[in-house]
Design a protein around this motif. Structure first.
Motif, mmCIF file in Angstrom:
data_model
loop_
_atom_site.group_PDB
_atom_site.id
_atom_site.type_symbol
_atom_site.label_atom_id
_atom_site.label_comp_id
_atom_site.label_asym_id
_atom_site.label_seq_id
_atom_site.Cartn_x
_atom_site.Cartn_y
_atom_site.Cartn_z
ATOM 1 N N UNK A 186 0.700 -1.197 0.010
ATOM 2 C CA UNK A 186 -0.053 0.157 -0.092
ATOM 3 C C UNK A 186 0.846 1.295 0.013
ATOM 4 N N UNK A 187 0.367 2.378 -0.359
ATOM 5 C CA UNK A 187 1.139 3.549 -0.833
ATOM 6 C C UNK A 187 1.182 4.356 0.600
ATOM 7 N N UNK A 188 2.341 4.795 0.737
ATOM 8 C CA UNK A 188 2.454 5.822 1.795
ATOM 9 C C UNK A 188 2.699 7.250 1.092
ATOM 10 N N UNK A 189 1.935 8.083 1.394
ATOM 11 C CA UNK A 189 1.849 9.405 0.607
ATOM 12 C C UNK A 189 1.594 10.521 1.418
ATOM 13 N N UNK A 190 1.519 11.471 0.972
ATOM 14 C CA UNK A 190 0.778 12.661 1.575
ATOM 15 C C UNK A 190 1.814 14.039 1.709
ATOM 16 N N UNK A 191 1.003 14.868 2.069
ATOM 17 C CA UNK A 191 1.643 16.411 2.010
ATOM 18 C C UNK A 191 0.777 17.279 2.778
ATOM 19 N N UNK A 192 1.337 18.347 3.044
ATOM 20 C CA UNK A 192 0.359 19.471 4.093
ATOM 21 C C UNK A 192 0.661 20.765 3.613
ATOM 22 N N UNK A 193 -0.407 21.564 4.213
ATOM 23 C CA UNK A 193 -0.126 23.016 4.027
ATOM 24 C C UNK A 193 -0.682 23.719 5.245
ATOM 25 N N UNK A 194 0.035 24.678 5.747
ATOM 26 C CA UNK A 194 -0.396 25.413 7.099
ATOM 27 C C UNK A 194 -0.791 26.873 6.601
ATOM 28 N N UNK A 195 -2.076 27.219 6.854
ATOM 29 C CA UNK A 195 -2.527 28.487 6.487
ATOM 30 C C UNK A 195 -2.986 29.228 7.854
ATOM 31 N N UNK A 196 -2.673 30.635 7.599
ATOM 32 C CA UNK A 196 -3.152 31.458 8.736
ATOM 33 C C UNK A 196 -4.450 32.055 8.563
ATOM 34 N N UNK A 197 -5.350 31.990 9.501
ATOM 35 C CA UNK A 197 -6.712 32.577 9.194
ATOM 36 C C UNK A 197 -6.744 33.585 10.301
ATOM 37 N N UNK A 198 -6.594 34.962 9.790
ATOM 38 C CA UNK A 198 -6.723 36.153 10.543
ATOM 39 C C UNK A 198 -7.610 37.375 9.877
ATOM 40 N N UNK A 199 -7.941 38.100 10.709
ATOM 41 C CA UNK A 199 -8.908 39.265 10.296
ATOM 42 C C UNK A 199 -7.929 40.642 9.773
ATOM 43 N N UNK A 200 -6.764 40.189 10.005
ATOM 44 C CA UNK A 200 -5.760 41.433 9.485
ATOM 45 C C UNK A 200 -4.991 41.650 10.705
ATOM 46 N N UNK A 201 -5.686 41.845 11.750
ATOM 47 C CA UNK A 201 -4.848 41.892 13.111
ATOM 48 C C UNK A 201 -4.553 40.871 14.117
ATOM 49 N N UNK A 202 -5.809 40.146 14.104
ATOM 50 C CA UNK A 202 -5.521 38.910 15.118
ATOM 51 C C UNK A 202 -5.826 37.475 14.392
ATOM 52 N N UNK A 203 -5.711 36.430 15.053
ATOM 53 C CA UNK A 203 -6.014 35.089 14.608
ATOM 54 C C UNK A 203 -7.516 34.721 14.632
ATOM 55 N N UNK A 204 -7.936 34.298 13.853
ATOM 56 C CA UNK A 204 -9.575 33.777 14.130
ATOM 57 C C UNK A 204 -9.399 32.547 14.943
ATOM 58 N N UNK A 205 -10.432 32.300 15.446
ATOM 59 C CA UNK A 205 -10.584 31.119 16.298
ATOM 60 C C UNK A 205 -11.543 30.126 15.728
ATOM 61 N N UNK A 206 -11.674 28.891 16.375
ATOM 62 C CA UNK A 206 -12.546 27.921 15.705
ATOM 63 C C UNK A 206 -14.288 28.511 15.472
ATOM 64 N N UNK A 207 -14.531 29.377 16.366
ATOM 65 C CA UNK A 207 -15.855 29.946 16.119
ATOM 66 C C UNK A 207 -16.069 31.022 15.275
ATOM 67 N N UNK A 208 -14.973 31.615 14.628
ATOM 68 C CA UNK A 208 -15.113 32.681 13.933
ATOM 69 C C UNK A 208 -15.623 32.202 12.446
ATOM 70 N N UNK A 209 -16.412 33.111 11.936
ATOM 71 C CA UNK A 209 -16.796 33.041 10.619
ATOM 72 C C UNK A 209 -15.671 33.214 9.614
#
Length: 503
Positions: A186-209
């Motif tokens: 079986x295949x072992x594969x994958x990759x990842x990306x990390x994105x920053x979700x902000x409103x321009x000044x502060x980080x969003x949280x999980x309840x943010x739209x």
């Protein structure tokens, strides 16, 4: 020469001496030979009767030798059956050992040992011969023992064939299938990306739209697209509106097989892992346009693993806390591995190699983990995305179906073998009893023949043997008679000599 005239007294004494000498010669011959009848001249009736008795005794003596050889042949077969019985009992113990474990590998080894025991049984049967006769080798080996001189009294022992354990008229024990394994990968594969979700000044949280992000407008509808720039069936129904929360986006990503999303409320970082190439775009955007969030493309470029040092958790198929389990076709658990932050491909390979009959080898050129197993095998995970392909979950995990299972692979098969072993043991004990009866019969007839030979020889002796005590007394009496006759002859001669006194 002129006739010499003897007196009547002298002649009578001479006749007596001659007769006594003749009698003494006969007695001395009897004492020397121990026989009172040495030839038909001595006593025709006794001589020929004794000769017939001795001839029959001699014939029985020859048969007695044959009986002794028959006894040794039966004993050789009996020893062979005793040894075969012990080997069958050992084979039964192997079958019982197989019942005590559910491990297919252990059962496979027990099946191999069982077959080795059957081979030994055949070898013992072939080695149980005596002077070319083997009662355990079947056709052409029946043993006939003759008990009397005209062959009207005899015993025939039929041979059995244990030189091939599979014969139905023998032990009816066939070699077991030892099983032949198989392989998969079986295949072992994958990759990842990390994105920053902000409103321009502060980080969003999980309840943010999502629309709170400076990169996502209120009119945006996100969709997950594969590297073809389309949303295949496996990705359908994964659109997320900008009015949804960050958690809705995380849940949507996690709902795709082979894709995993993690969001950090403290930093606002969204990390996306995927087994396949995937990206986010706006449904209204140009096909192939990748959504950019805070300057980073929301795109995962998945690739086959190329080193054993790569972390399993960098794949959508693995997550920290996942439990991988190896089981065989009987559901017997060989072992398990819990994935943590530092679990690598090498750790997974070593885990598989820890178990008998299983081999794992990672191919760095293809990124595939190749697994071979002597038995049926399953590698499953608590993660439903394990070994997913093209955004389709493999809920069964990785499985290997052996080309053939061993004869002990299931309880039903083992119990079937045990039934045959019990029948074989019963037959062996019955055959051993039969040989024992035949052995006793031959021994009894051997003892009887010895007694009969003694009786015949004794009867012949009564007719021909001399009584040494009687003949000794006769010799002594004859010697006395001879002395008296000599003395009498001397007296008779002296009477004749009186005439000399006249001269």
């Amino acid at each position: 020469m002129p006739d010499i005239t003897l007196s009547a007294a002298v002649r009578q004494n001479l006749l007596t001496l001659q007769s006594t000498a003749q009698f003494m010669s006969g007695v001395q011959n009897k004492l020397a030979t121990g026989m009172k009848v040495n030839s038909a001249l001595d006593n025709p009736n006794s001589f020929f009767t004794a000769s017939g008795l001795n001839s029959r005794a001699s014939d029985l003596g020859n048969l007695l030798d044959d009986m002794g050889q028959s006894l040794q042949t039966i004993k050789a077969a009996d020893k062979g059956i005793q040894t075969i019985t012990k080997l069958v009992e050992t084979a039964k113990a192997k079958a019982n050992q197989a019942l005590q474990t559910q491990s297919q590998f252990e059962r496979k080894k027990f099946a191999e040992q069982y077959n080795d025991l059957l081979e030994q049984i055949e070898d013992v049967a072939k080695d149980s011969s005596y002077k070319g006769k083997n009662l355990l080798a079947g056709d052409g080996n029946d043993l006939t023992t003759i008990f009397n001189e005209d062959s009207t009294s005899k015993l025939t022992i039929e041979a059995v064939d244990y030189t091939d354990t599979a014969l139905s008229q023998g032990l009816n024990l066939s070699d077991l299938a030892e099983g032949q394994g198989s392989a998969t990968s079986f295949q072992l594969q994958g990759g990842k990306v990390t994105l920053s979700l902000t409103d321009g000044t502060s980080a969003l949280n999980s309840s943010s739209t999502l629309s709170q992000s400076n990169s996502i407008s209120a009119t945006t509808t996100l969709q997950f697209v594969d590297n073809s720039g389309t949303a295949p069936a496996a990705l359908s129904g994964t659109s997320i509106t900008a009015g949804a929360t960050v958690q809705d986006l995380v849940d949507g990503l996690n709902g795709v097989a082979g894709v995993r999303a993690e969001f950090d409320d403290n930093t606002g970082e969204l990390t996306i892992y995927s087994d396949e190439d995937i990206y986010l775009n706006d449904t209204g955007a140009t096909v192939g346009a990748v959504l950019t969030i805070d300057g980073d493309n929301a795109e995962v470029d998945a690739a086959a693993f190329t080193a054993t040092s790569q972390l399993l958790s960098n794949s959508g198929s693995f997550a920290v806390g996942d439990t991988l389990t190896l089981t065989d076709g009987n559901g017997y658990e060989l072992g398990s591995l819990e994935v943590d932050e530092e679990t690598t491909v090498d750790d997974l390979e070593n885990f598989i190699n820890d178990f008998n009959g299983v081999t794992g080898k990672f191919d760095t050129s293809s990124g595939k983990l190749n697994i071979t197993s002597d038995t049926d095998l399953g590698l499953t995970s608590s993660n439903s995305d394990f070994a997913s392909s093209s955004f389709v979950a493999d809920t069964d995990g990785v499985t290997i179906s052996a080309l053939s299972d061993s004869g002990f692979s299931t309880d039903t098969k083992v119990n079937r073998v045990l039934d045959r072993l019990n029948t074989a043991l019963s037959n062996l004990r019955s055959q051993a009893s039969e040989f024992g009866t035949n052995l006793s019969t031959v021994e009894i007839r051997q003892d009887y023949t010895k007694t009969m030979i003694n009786t015949l020889q004794e009867g012949a002796g009564l007719l021909t043997l001399a009584d040494t005590n009687e003949e000794g007394a006769n010799l002594l009496a004859l010697q006395t008679r001879q002395q008296l006759a000599s003395t009498s002859l001397s007296f008779a001669s002296q009477a004749d000599q009186t005439v000399l006194s006249l001269f």
